[in-house]
Design a protein around this motif. Structure first.
Motif, mmCIF file in Angstrom:
data_model
loop_
_atom_site.group_PDB
_atom_site.id
_atom_site.type_symbol
_atom_site.label_atom_id
_atom_site.label_comp_id
_atom_site.label_asym_id
_atom_site.label_seq_id
_atom_site.Cartn_x
_atom_site.Cartn_y
_atom_site.Cartn_z
ATOM 1 N N PRO A 83 6.340 -5.273 12.595
ATOM 2 C CA PRO A 83 6.952 -6.394 12.937
ATOM 3 C C PRO A 83 5.958 -7.678 14.154
ATOM 4 C CG PRO A 83 7.567 -4.554 14.102
ATOM 5 C CD PRO A 83 6.480 -3.871 12.592
ATOM 6 N N VAL A 84 4.985 -6.970 14.871
ATOM 7 C CA VAL A 84 4.636 -7.577 15.912
ATOM 8 C C VAL A 84 2.969 -8.551 15.273
ATOM 9 C CG1 VAL A 84 3.188 -7.195 18.262
ATOM 10 C CG2 VAL A 84 4.890 -5.543 17.408
ATOM 11 N N THR A 85 2.272 -7.363 14.028
ATOM 12 C CA THR A 85 1.221 -8.185 13.887
ATOM 13 C C THR A 85 1.744 -9.144 12.341
ATOM 14 O OG1 THR A 85 0.390 -6.293 12.535
ATOM 15 C CG2 THR A 85 -0.393 -6.799 14.518
ATOM 16 N N GLY A 86 2.604 -8.200 11.605
ATOM 17 C CA GLY A 86 2.996 -8.896 10.037
ATOM 18 C C GLY A 86 2.487 -7.960 9.192
ATOM 19 N N ILE A 87 1.567 -7.336 9.669
ATOM 20 C CA ILE A 87 0.728 -6.639 8.498
ATOM 21 C C ILE A 87 1.223 -5.912 7.752
ATOM 22 C CG2 ILE A 87 -1.378 -5.007 8.685
ATOM 23 C CD1 ILE A 87 -2.982 -6.086 10.948
ATOM 24 N N THR A 88 1.255 -5.777 6.375
ATOM 25 C CA THR A 88 1.639 -4.768 5.641
ATOM 26 C C THR A 88 1.209 -3.452 5.369
ATOM 27 O OG1 THR A 88 1.574 -5.861 3.090
ATOM 28 C CG2 THR A 88 3.005 -6.292 4.794
ATOM 29 N N PHE A 89 2.636 -2.657 5.256
ATOM 30 C CA PHE A 89 2.292 -1.484 4.545
ATOM 31 C C PHE A 89 2.162 -0.531 3.649
ATOM 32 C CE2 PHE A 89 0.631 -1.337 9.640
ATOM 33 C CZ PHE A 89 -0.067 -0.210 9.346
ATOM 34 N N PRO A 90 1.862 -0.490 2.339
ATOM 35 C CA PRO A 90 1.673 0.240 1.141
ATOM 36 C C PRO A 90 3.136 1.340 1.408
ATOM 37 C CG PRO A 90 0.114 0.878 1.151
ATOM 38 C CD PRO A 90 -0.105 0.245 2.514
ATOM 39 N N GLY A 91 3.785 1.451 0.956
ATOM 40 C CA GLY A 91 4.831 2.554 1.103
ATOM 41 C C GLY A 91 4.399 4.123 0.948
ATOM 42 N N SER A 92 2.909 3.946 -0.555
ATOM 43 C CA SER A 92 2.864 5.481 -0.335
ATOM 44 C C SER A 92 1.572 4.991 -0.229
ATOM 45 C CB SER A 92 3.278 6.303 -1.658
ATOM 46 O OG SER A 92 2.932 5.449 -2.263
ATOM 47 N N ILE A 93 0.470 6.509 -0.332
ATOM 48 C CA ILE A 93 -0.870 5.865 -0.743
ATOM 49 C C ILE A 93 -1.640 7.591 -1.341
ATOM 50 C CG2 ILE A 93 -1.834 4.077 0.733
ATOM 51 C CD1 ILE A 93 -2.645 6.525 2.866
#
Length: 268
Positions: A83-93
């Protein structure tokens, strides 16, 4: 007179048609507010990304655990937004030869002057769900969860995503400054760790660096440009994760999200 009557009739018909159009528009607007009306349904936003936060309950979807909710992207994968940076992360890698699941993420800030700070990167943590659950089953406190996440020998990854362009050597030095006091007297390869980043130029915004612990004693560092290096050192592995999960974490938000996400995972 006949011509005049024709014009009047034509104008009357036009007025009636205009009034009918207005009435239809009003009816359509009213029906849009009805729960059962198809007119009131917004088109599905397949690109929506939900927030990675420690406050909402984790929910299991397709075998993956997330801090917060998640939404399907057009490719059919899942992503979570910090929420702070708006950067997204994949749910799995895929890392360390395994499929790892996201348990939480947060931001890393750098103070400039007084209370002023800038976002440097976002950090997310992934774990091998099966072995992590087995190792942490029954844990109930944030402190116990943080200790297990830091010291556990299961496969796990820290995914660092840049929020701005920064000299790679500065990132390596900043991490090494955190690592050195944690590995003092252990012979951990801190200089080689710093050298890995010194060999690069810049880390651009949105570029990714990952730190994966495999086998409990090997730290695999991967960076843009297909750069990869393995460091065989259990103290280095523990210190790397302790930066974010120890008693003095560099990001309180990240630690909170990771530990609470882990607790909900292992006690589901």
């Amino acid at each position: 007179v006949v011509l005049g009557d024709s014009v009047a009739q034509t104008m009357q018909k036009m007025a009636v048609l205009l009034l009918a159009s207005v009435l239809l528009a009003l009816v359509g607007a009213a029906s849009a507010g009805q729960p059962g009306s198809s007119l009131g349904r917004a088109p599905r936003d397949l690109g929506r990304l939900d927030v990675c936060d420690s406050s909402p309950a984790l929910r299991l979807k397709g075998g993956s655990w997330f801090s917060g909710t998640k939404a399907a992207t057009p490719e059919g994968t899942s992503a979570v937004k910090e929420p702070v940076t708006g950067i997204t992360f994949p749910g799995s890698i895929q890392a360390g030869g395994k499929s790892l699941e996201l348990i939480g993420c947060g931001e890393r800030k750098k103070k400039i002057v007084g209370p002023m700070a800038v976002n440097v990167y976002a950090i997310g943590m992934y774990v091998d769900q099966v072995t992590a659950v087995a190792a942490g089953k029954g844990l109930s406190s944030d402190a116990a969860a943080a200790k297990m996440l830091s010291e556990g020998s299961f496969t796990k990854t820290l995914r660092l995503v840049m929020a701005r362009s920064v000299n790679a050597e500065k990132i390596g030095d900043a991490l090494a400054d955190q690592i050195e006091p944690r590995v003092k007297g252990t012979g951990a390869p801190v200089d080689a760790f710093k050298g890995f980043f010194k060999a690069m130029n810049k880390l651009e915004s949105q570029q990714v660096v990952t730190f994966t612990q495999s086998g409990g004693h090997t730290l695999i560092v991967s960076a843009p440009g297909n750069r990869n290096k393995q460091f065989t050192s259990a103290p280095l592995c523990k210190a790397m994760f302790d930066i974010y999960l120890g008693d003095t974490p560099v990001s309180d938000n990240a630690k909170k999200a990771m530990t609470q996400g882990f607790l909900k995972l292992v006690n589901a």
